[in-house]
Motif scaffolding. Structure first.
Motif, mmCIF file in Angstrom:
data_model
loop_
_atom_site.group_PDB
_atom_site.id
_atom_site.type_symbol
_atom_site.label_atom_id
_atom_site.label_comp_id
_atom_site.label_asym_id
_atom_site.label_seq_id
_atom_site.Cartn_x
_atom_site.Cartn_y
_atom_site.Cartn_z
ATOM 1 N N GLY A 6 0.814 -1.214 0.000
ATOM 2 C CA GLY A 6 0.000 0.000 0.000
ATOM 3 C C GLY A 6 0.848 1.265 0.000
ATOM 4 N N THR A 7 0.179 2.380 -0.177
ATOM 5 C CA THR A 7 0.857 3.677 -0.167
ATOM 6 C C THR A 7 0.337 4.440 1.048
ATOM 7 N N ASN A 8 1.188 4.584 2.058
ATOM 8 C CA ASN A 8 0.761 5.213 3.312
ATOM 9 C C ASN A 8 -0.547 4.600 3.822
ATOM 10 N N GLY A 9 -0.604 3.288 3.815
ATOM 11 C CA GLY A 9 -1.774 2.594 4.345
ATOM 12 C C GLY A 9 -2.965 2.571 3.413
ATOM 13 N N ARG A 10 -2.803 3.109 2.184
ATOM 14 C CA ARG A 10 -3.936 3.138 1.251
ATOM 15 C C ARG A 10 -3.727 2.165 0.094
ATOM 16 N N PHE A 11 -4.831 1.803 -0.513
ATOM 17 C CA PHE A 11 -4.850 0.919 -1.684
ATOM 18 C C PHE A 11 -3.911 1.463 -2.757
ATOM 19 N N SER A 12 -3.140 0.579 -3.350
ATOM 20 C CA SER A 12 -2.172 1.008 -4.362
ATOM 21 C C SER A 12 -2.472 0.347 -5.714
ATOM 22 N N LEU A 13 -2.653 1.165 -6.738
ATOM 23 C CA LEU A 13 -2.982 0.659 -8.081
ATOM 24 C C LEU A 13 -1.936 -0.325 -8.579
ATOM 25 N N GLU A 14 -0.662 0.057 -8.484
ATOM 26 C CA GLU A 14 0.383 -0.787 -9.088
ATOM 27 C C GLU A 14 0.520 -2.117 -8.359
ATOM 28 N N ASP A 15 0.318 -2.108 -7.025
ATOM 29 C CA ASP A 15 0.427 -3.370 -6.286
ATOM 30 C C ASP A 15 -0.757 -4.288 -6.611
ATOM 31 N N PHE A 16 -1.928 -3.683 -6.788
ATOM 32 C CA PHE A 16 -3.129 -4.461 -7.133
ATOM 33 C C PHE A 16 -2.950 -5.131 -8.494
ATOM 34 N N ILE A 17 -2.476 -4.370 -9.474
ATOM 35 C CA ILE A 17 -2.273 -4.948 -10.810
ATOM 36 C C ILE A 17 -1.193 -6.029 -10.748
ATOM 37 N N CYS A 18 -0.170 -5.787 -9.943
ATOM 38 C CA CYS A 18 0.904 -6.776 -9.812
ATOM 39 C C CYS A 18 0.384 -8.059 -9.156
ATOM 40 N N ALA A 19 -0.522 -7.918 -8.202
ATOM 41 C CA ALA A 19 -1.144 -9.116 -7.614
ATOM 42 C C ALA A 19 -1.824 -9.930 -8.711
ATOM 43 N N GLY A 20 -2.460 -9.223 -9.654
ATOM 44 C CA GLY A 20 -3.074 -9.905 -10.793
ATOM 45 C C GLY A 20 -2.031 -10.576 -11.675
ATOM 46 N N ALA A 21 -0.891 -9.909 -11.865
ATOM 47 C CA ALA A 21 0.180 -10.492 -12.693
ATOM 48 C C ALA A 21 0.705 -11.778 -12.054
ATOM 49 N N ILE A 22 0.822 -11.764 -10.745
ATOM 50 C CA ILE A 22 1.302 -12.966 -10.042
ATOM 51 C C ILE A 22 0.231 -14.066 -10.122
ATOM 52 N N ALA A 23 -1.021 -13.680 -9.853
ATOM 53 C CA ALA A 23 -2.115 -14.671 -9.884
ATOM 54 C C ALA A 23 -2.253 -15.295 -11.266
ATOM 55 N N LYS A 24 -1.921 -14.522 -12.298
ATOM 56 C CA LYS A 24 -2.010 -15.040 -13.676
ATOM 57 C C LYS A 24 -1.085 -16.238 -13.866
ATOM 58 N N SER A 25 -0.029 -16.322 -13.079
ATOM 59 C CA SER A 25 0.911 -17.439 -13.213
ATOM 60 C C SER A 25 0.624 -18.598 -12.269
ATOM 61 N N PHE A 26 -0.448 -18.483 -11.468
ATOM 62 C CA PHE A 26 -0.870 -19.650 -10.682
ATOM 63 C C PHE A 26 -1.494 -20.643 -11.652
ATOM 64 N N PRO A 27 -1.230 -21.932 -11.500
ATOM 65 C CA PRO A 27 -1.878 -22.900 -12.386
ATOM 66 C C PRO A 27 -3.398 -22.864 -12.179
ATOM 67 N N VAL A 28 -4.131 -22.739 -13.279
ATOM 68 C CA VAL A 28 -5.588 -22.546 -13.211
ATOM 69 C C VAL A 28 -6.288 -23.682 -12.462
ATOM 70 N N ASP A 29 -5.794 -24.894 -12.634
ATOM 71 C CA ASP A 29 -6.541 -26.039 -12.117
ATOM 72 C C ASP A 29 -6.424 -26.245 -10.615
ATOM 73 N N ILE A 30 -5.494 -25.566 -9.955
ATOM 74 C CA ILE A 30 -5.354 -25.879 -8.526
ATOM 75 C C ILE A 30 -5.662 -24.714 -7.611
ATOM 76 N N ILE A 31 -6.158 -23.625 -8.159
ATOM 77 C CA ILE A 31 -6.265 -22.423 -7.335
ATOM 78 C C ILE A 31 -7.720 -22.020 -7.077
#
Lengths: 248, 248
Positions: free
Chosen positions: B151-176
């Motif tokens: 977060g940014t000073n305790g607030r929601f952060s756009l870049e971290d949220f999108i990055c969470a999506g980038a990481i989740a995109k590499s989780f194998p679809v069948d086990i998550i």
């Protein structure tokens, strides 16, 4: 003119929005805010939300002519006239009637916002109309806009987040200063818009509703801009926002 | 096998993730976690995060041979060897060296996670590698995965949220089994991936960094899967995750 926009993910974010004197848009796609706009579009006279089932029953005792509606765990309450399925709020059932409504998350979020001067309710069904009304009020009052997701049992809700993006998509680009959360919701909406119903069905609460037999509700609530009506909390009762209200 | 995944938007969400015994992935794209992976990829021996500037200075007094690095308000601290720009952490500057790092949000989030058995740090630069390591550990330990945005000073952060999506995109679809917030982040990442740098630049913290002259940092941190290295908190120091650690 710059109208700052914020997005809160749960009811906990309401206090700050009220403090900022923002125009508040409460979002509860599945299903409270979809039900409210459908009821008013089908000519219900007004919808009085209550936090608890007890309050709903007490109000109904005073006004047995009102329709008593609502749910807990998604299911219609014992002795109630209607549940919380927007499909039940047909003209035959609600035209000219006053409705008492209590739901798990949505009506609580609306009531928690009651200290704000302007509380609107938003859903996919009336996203564009809600956005335009909110911007008009915010410009007039020189305030910001807070989109507040009612959440699912206090947790982040996929469908409300995407709906926040749908509403933000209708804010005029040139006058809005988006928070990071609003920007994120916009991205999610743009990605989801071509297949709203199937994406909504991947969310936690939609899966629960489908398991309870409410698949048609999820489909209905996934429709974009069906109504031009904007529900507005006037005292204790939600009524269609009257254009003239904005200019007194 | 089902590995539940969650996404917390700020440091406040860490306690629950630790309670669930989840593998924690701390995300701070701008710039702490991008800096850490770059430093380790450029052969730094290890990175010791500290919460406060005072702690960083005290540790440096004990170990004057360590590199003292960090920022407040984005700016390098007085008397420090390096700031928090990943571009400073070149092989010439960091190879074979031990780094002390203190940043506004990122190092605090990492230290707040220290009671978890597995704490990894993620950024766009190592999104895929981080995802795969986390899933391997979660399967082995039969736990879930919590993505935590600093977060940014305790607030929601756009870049971290999108990055969470980038990481989740590499989780194998069948086990998550994704939470609603992870599903939302995935949508945002899919929408943003073709123009990550310009979309990141619309966010609050990136705009601030650009205003302070760090546009090149934002560009550098917007690159996807440049490194295969996964930083791992081992005691008090972050080191590259060693494959063998996973199978002791």
């Amino acid at each position: 003119m710059n109208v700052p926009t914020n997005l809160g993910f749960t009811v906990k974010d309401i206090a700050k929005a009220v403090q900022r004197r923002d125009v508040i848009i409460v979002i509860d796609v599945l299903r409270c805010c979809s039900t409210i706009v459908t009821a008013l579009a089908n000519a219900a006279e007004g919808v009085t939300p209550t936090k608890t089932v007890r309050e709903a029953r007490m109000l109904h005792n005073k006004h047995p002519e009102f329709i008593l509606a609502g749910e807990r765990r998604g299911i219609k309450l014992k002795g109630f006239d209607l549940g919380n399925s927007p499909l039940e709020f047909s003209p035959q059932n609600v035209e000219g009637k006053h409705i008492i409504l209590t739901t798990t998350s949505g009506t609580k979020a609306i009531i928690s916002s009651e200290n704000a001067k302007y509380v609107l309710t938003g859903a996919f069904l009336n996203a564009e109309a809600t956005a335009k009304a909110a911007v008009r009020i915010a410009e007039q009052e020189r305030t910001g806009i807070s989109l507040i997701s009612a959440g699912t049992n206090g947790r982040f809700s996929l469908e409300d987040f995407i709906c926040a993006g749908a509403i933000a998509k209708s804010f005029p680009v040139d006058i809005i200063g988006h928070s990071d959360a609003v920007l994120a919701a916009l991205l999610a909406f743009k990605q989801a818009r071509q297949s709203l119903n199937s994406i909504l069905q991947s969310g936690y609460h939609a899966r629960y509703l489908v398991s309870q037999g409410f698949e048609e509700d999820v489909k209905f609530c996934s429709q974009l801009n069906v109504f031009k009506l904007v529900p507005f909390l006037n005292g204790e009762t939600i009524v269609p926002l009257n254009g003239s209200l904005l200019f007194y």
